[in-house]
Scaffold this active site. Structure first.
Site, PDB file in Angstrom:
ATOM      1  N   LYS A 238       0.813  -1.211   0.000  1.00 27.69           N
ATOM      2  CA  LYS A 238       0.000   0.000   0.000  1.00 27.69           C
ATOM      3  C   LYS A 238       0.850   1.266   0.000  1.00 27.69           C
ATOM      4  O   LYS A 238       2.066   1.248   0.231  1.00 27.69           O
ATOM      5  CB  LYS A 238      -0.961  -0.019   1.186  1.00 27.69           C
ATOM      6  CG  LYS A 238      -2.180  -0.912   0.920  1.00 27.69           C
ATOM      7  CD  LYS A 238      -3.289  -0.674   1.910  1.00 27.69           C
ATOM      8  CE  LYS A 238      -4.577  -1.337   1.424  1.00 27.69           C
ATOM      9  NZ  LYS A 238      -5.667  -1.178   2.406  1.00 27.69           N
ATOM     10  N   ARG A 272      -4.353  -9.834   4.226  1.00 26.32           N
ATOM     11  CA  ARG A 272      -4.639  -9.816   2.784  1.00 26.32           C
ATOM     12  C   ARG A 272      -3.326  -9.520   2.059  1.00 26.32           C
ATOM     13  O   ARG A 272      -2.674  -8.503   2.331  1.00 26.32           O
ATOM     14  CB  ARG A 272      -5.690  -8.748   2.488  1.00 26.32           C
ATOM     15  CG  ARG A 272      -6.211  -8.737   1.061  1.00 26.32           C
ATOM     16  CD  ARG A 272      -7.338  -7.723   0.941  1.00 26.32           C
ATOM     17  NE  ARG A 272      -7.924  -7.724  -0.391  1.00 26.32           N
ATOM     18  CZ  ARG A 272      -7.526  -6.971  -1.400  1.00 26.32           C
ATOM     19  NH1 ARG A 272      -6.493  -6.133  -1.215  1.00 26.32           N
ATOM     20  NH2 ARG A 272      -8.117  -7.030  -2.578  1.00 26.32           N
TER      21      ARG A 272
END
Length: 303
Positions: A238, A272
């Site tokens: 991210k 995840r």
């Protein structure tokens, strides 16, 4: 007194329970042409191989998504269903032991996913469609309760602020807002009859947050674990990792694994991930250091 943080709540989906000795890896398989991380873009011809590879590398859940989280061309519900639901059906048939999650904020997509055999609905947009959790409850699926600070689906944060309680840590404003939001969502899911072990809480790094917010939520993972539900961390590659290290998405693996190790040590249960094998090994090592998992073998100094 032990210096090891408390283990997170076990995950239960469709009658299966995964305890603390097995950290949970949720593999990302995006049926989108525009995912922010190019290697995670799969079409209908390559998605099945991606799922099979994730299984071989140690995934417990596969998370199938049909719409990019960020800005991009509009995807109508019918197109999202066409991208994802046939894949759900194939995964359910070919990998009966694999847990299947569908990343959507739309109740109609969730209903189609339930019909196709999904186990979990990953609502990354914090209940934007209030009917989605009702579908999960009606059909016996798990649900992810997330936090976006009120942002609408597929929008990016801009100068977002979370005022802190006077006298406290100025960054705790975002933590307080996350805890308040996911607690309320989890409470509603429980009231609808969803098993608390099937309700995952996700601080949702980067969504409605800047990099300082996301970093603080990693270091304060224990506050989310204390809510009593399995904590999902979607950290993989991210922007907060990229901005911390000044790296593009393709070079963020080490930073992702560092954040993963910290959150796992603090009790997060589900991760995840784009990089399944590396995440599996990182989580297993952390679980072994914590004492949740025994070493695979222990012969050194004994033979």
């Amino acid at each position: 007194m032990s210096v090891v943080p408390l283990a997170g709540a076990p995950l239960r989906l469709r009658g299966r329970e995964i305890g603390p000795d097995r950290p949970v890896v949720m593999a990302v398989v995006n049926r989108t042409p525009d995912s922010f991380y190019a290697p995670a873009r799969y079409d209908d011809a390559t998605a099945d191989d991606a799922v099979a590879r994730a299984v071989d590398e140690g995934a417990d859940i596969v998370d199938l998504g049909g719409v990019r989280a960020g800005r991009g061309p509009r995807v109508e519900p019918g197109e999202e269903i066409a991208r994802v639901i046939p894949l759900v059906e194939r995964v359910r048939r070919r990998h009966p032991e694999l847990l299947v999650s569908v990343d959507t904020w739309r109740a109609e997509v969730a209903r189609a996913a339930a019909d196709a055999g999904a186990d979990l609905i990953n609502d990354t947009w914090a209940g934007h469609d209030p009917g989605l959790v009702e579908v999960a409850a009606e059909r016996g699926l798990g649900i992810v309760c997330s936090h976006t600070g009120g942002a609408r689906p597929r929008t990016d944060p801009f100068r977002v602020e979370y005022p802190a309680t006077p006298g406290g840590d100025p960054l705790d404003g975002v933590l307080d807002d996350v805890v308040r939001t996911v607690s309320a969502a989890a409470r509603r899911a429980t009231e609808l009859g969803i098993d608390p072990g099937s309700i995952l809480v996700d601080p949702t790094h980067d969504f409605g947050k800047n990099t300082w917010h996301s970093l603080h939520l990693v270091r304060r993972t224990e506050a989310l674990v204390a809510l009593g539900h399995p904590v999902l961390m979607a950290l993989s590659r991210k922007d907060f990792v990229g901005e911390s290290l000044d790296l593009p998405a393709e070079d963020r693996l080490e930073g992702t694994l560092a954040a993963t190790a910290v959150a796992a040590w603090l009790g997060a249960r589900v991760f995840r991930a784009h990089d399944v094998r590396a995440t599996r090994r990182t989580l297993d090592m952390v679980a072994t250091i914590r004492g949740d998992r025994a070493p695979a073998r222990t012969v050194r100094g004994l033979v």
